[in-house]
Write a protein that holds these residues in place. Structure first.
Motif, PDB file in Angstrom:
ATOM      1  N   LYS A  10       0.814  -1.214   0.000  1.00 27.50           N
ATOM      2  CA  LYS A  10       0.000   0.000   0.000  1.00 27.50           C
ATOM      3  C   LYS A  10       0.857   1.277   0.000  1.00 27.50           C
ATOM      4  CE  LYS A  10      -4.070  -2.075   2.200  1.00 27.50           C
ATOM      5  NZ  LYS A  10      -5.163  -1.819   3.173  1.00 27.50           N
ATOM      6  N   TYR A  50     -12.633  -2.118  -3.962  1.00 31.93           N
ATOM      7  CA  TYR A  50     -13.182  -2.242  -2.609  1.00 31.93           C
ATOM      8  C   TYR A  50     -14.716  -2.178  -2.588  1.00 31.93           C
ATOM      9  CZ  TYR A  50      -8.605  -1.917  -0.296  1.00 31.93           C
ATOM     10  OH  TYR A  50      -7.338  -2.158   0.169  1.00 31.93           O
ATOM     11  N   HIS A  53     -16.918  -2.956   0.360  1.00 32.92           N
ATOM     12  CA  HIS A  53     -16.912  -2.065   1.532  1.00 32.92           C
ATOM     13  C   HIS A  53     -17.698  -0.777   1.302  1.00 32.92           C
ATOM     14  CE1 HIS A  53     -14.122  -4.622   3.615  1.00 32.92           C
ATOM     15  NE2 HIS A  53     -13.229  -4.523   2.655  1.00 32.92           N
ATOM     16  N   PHE A  58     -15.708   3.744   6.822  1.00 33.18           N
ATOM     17  CA  PHE A  58     -14.318   4.016   6.473  1.00 33.18           C
ATOM     18  C   PHE A  58     -14.067   4.034   4.961  1.00 33.18           C
ATOM     19  CE2 PHE A  58     -14.707  -0.579   7.274  1.00 33.18           C
ATOM     20  CZ  PHE A  58     -14.159  -1.120   6.118  1.00 33.18           C
ATOM     21  N   LEU A  62     -10.685   5.164   2.956  1.00 36.10           N
ATOM     22  CA  LEU A  62      -9.937   4.044   2.375  1.00 36.10           C
ATOM     23  C   LEU A  62      -9.591   4.355   0.913  1.00 36.10           C
ATOM     24  CD1 LEU A  62      -8.893   1.079   2.395  1.00 36.10           C
ATOM     25  CD2 LEU A  62     -11.238   0.359   1.890  1.00 36.10           C
ATOM     26  N   THR A  92      -5.695  -7.328  10.331  1.00 43.47           N
ATOM     27  CA  THR A  92      -5.881  -6.035   9.665  1.00 43.47           C
ATOM     28  C   THR A  92      -5.420  -4.879  10.533  1.00 43.47           C
ATOM     29  OG1 THR A  92      -7.814  -6.989   8.590  1.00 43.47           O
ATOM     30  CG2 THR A  92      -7.613  -4.596   8.494  1.00 43.47           C
ATOM     31  N   ARG A 103       2.212  -6.665   9.213  1.00 42.85           N
ATOM     32  CA  ARG A 103       1.501  -5.523   9.780  1.00 42.85           C
ATOM     33  C   ARG A 103       2.016  -5.160  11.161  1.00 42.85           C
ATOM     34  NH1 ARG A 103      -4.083  -7.700   7.274  1.00 42.85           N
ATOM     35  NH2 ARG A 103      -4.254  -6.319   5.463  1.00 42.85           N
ATOM     36  N   ARG A 111      -5.897   1.955   9.037  1.00 43.90           N
ATOM     37  CA  ARG A 111      -6.018   2.389   7.641  1.00 43.90           C
ATOM     38  C   ARG A 111      -4.696   2.256   6.908  1.00 43.90           C
ATOM     39  NH1 ARG A 111      -8.166   7.555   7.895  1.00 43.90           N
ATOM     40  NH2 ARG A 111     -10.059   6.373   8.302  1.00 43.90           N
ATOM     41  N   HIS A 116      -2.206  -5.454   1.620  1.00 45.44           N
ATOM     42  CA  HIS A 116      -3.515  -6.097   1.438  1.00 45.44           C
ATOM     43  C   HIS A 116      -3.274  -7.513   0.952  1.00 45.44           C
ATOM     44  CE1 HIS A 116      -7.553  -6.966  -0.082  1.00 45.44           C
ATOM     45  NE2 HIS A 116      -6.930  -7.460  -1.147  1.00 45.44           N
TER      46      HIS A 116
HETATM   47  P1  CMP Z   1      -7.598  -4.294   3.404  1.00 46.18           P
HETATM   48  O1  CMP Z   1      -7.133  -5.693   3.639  1.00 46.18           O
HETATM   49  O2  CMP Z   1      -6.959  -3.572   2.263  1.00 46.18           O
HETATM   50  O3  CMP Z   1      -9.181  -4.292   3.184  1.00 46.18           O
HETATM   51  C1  CMP Z   1      -9.979  -3.176   3.485  1.00 46.18           C
HETATM   52  C2  CMP Z   1      -9.230  -2.132   4.236  1.00 46.18           C
HETATM   53  O4  CMP Z   1     -10.033  -1.188   4.912  1.00 46.18           O
HETATM   54  C3  CMP Z   1      -8.404  -2.779   5.322  1.00 46.18           C
HETATM   55  O5  CMP Z   1      -7.327  -3.445   4.747  1.00 46.18           O
HETATM   56  C4  CMP Z   1      -8.089  -1.600   6.227  1.00 46.18           C
HETATM   57  O6  CMP Z   1      -6.943  -0.902   5.798  1.00 46.18           O
HETATM   58  C5  CMP Z   1      -9.303  -0.719   6.036  1.00 46.18           C
HETATM   59  N1  CMP Z   1     -10.187  -0.812   7.182  1.00 46.18           N
HETATM   60  C6  CMP Z   1     -10.880  -1.875   7.592  1.00 46.18           C
HETATM   61  N2  CMP Z   1     -11.610  -1.578   8.678  1.00 46.18           N
HETATM   62  C7  CMP Z   1     -11.372  -0.282   8.944  1.00 46.18           C
HETATM   63  C8  CMP Z   1     -11.835   0.621   9.918  1.00 46.18           C
HETATM   64  N3  CMP Z   1     -12.686   0.230  10.863  1.00 46.18           N
HETATM   65  N4  CMP Z   1     -11.365   1.885   9.889  1.00 46.18           N
HETATM   66  C9  CMP Z   1     -10.503   2.272   8.909  1.00 46.18           C
HETATM   67  N5  CMP Z   1     -10.032   1.466   7.957  1.00 46.18           N
HETATM   68  C10 CMP Z   1     -10.463   0.201   7.970  1.00 46.18           C
END
Ligand code: CMP
Length: 141
Positions: A10, A50, A53, A58, A62, A92, A103, A111, A116
């Protein structure tokens, strides 16, 4: 069974010059890079990626983050690659990620979490096709 998964380094990690460190960890874990490129996503590309989502609180942040700078997208191949790459990434939220995971070691926040990875073989197939044509992947067998 040999499987493929999809991975993103990222913008937060690319900005901190961590591409090589992360690739090193991927390769040390026994996964092989079979396709890779640097791209800068526009908002439409990130929103489509995404889509699951969309509507979450978020989502807008994102998309803003994922378009804030270049990312590395790559396809990883290996035995049980989807689960093994998820284990390498850790949870995450970096505060919940196990010691020694990407991570835990590199992410700055929920965030700005550096990497990913696809969450299932079905997601992997969809995500790979979203960024790569078949002839951009090289089998490493
Ligand atoms: P990723 O695996 O790329 O998939 C979705 C992304 O959204 C995740 O990693 C996080 O970086 C982000 N994400 C998920 N939940 C939250 C949250 N509650 N607040 C902010 N970012 C989030």
């Amino acid at each position: 069974t040999i499987e493929r998964t999809f991975s993103i380094v990222k913008p937060d990690a690319v900005k901190r010059n961590l591409i090589g460190a992360i690739y090193n960890r991927i390769e040390k874990a026994g996964l092989r890079v079979v396709a890779a490129k640097m791209i800068r996503m526009d908002a439409d590309k990130a929103k489509g990626f995404y889509a699951e989502h969309e509507g979450k609180p978020f989502f807008d942040d994102l998309v803003a983050f994922m378009t804030s700078g270049p990312v590395m997208v790559q396809v990883l191949e290996g035995d049980n690659a989807v689960v093994r790459y998820r284990e390498l990434m850790g949870k995450t939220n970096p505060e919940e990620a196990a010691c020694g995971t990407l991570r835990a070691d590199y992410a700055l926040s929920l965030r700005h979490n550096s990497v990913h990875g696809a969450d299932s073989p079905e997601s992997a197939a969809r995500e790979i096709a979203y960024f790569f044509a078949d002839d951009e992947m090289c089998s490493r067998d």
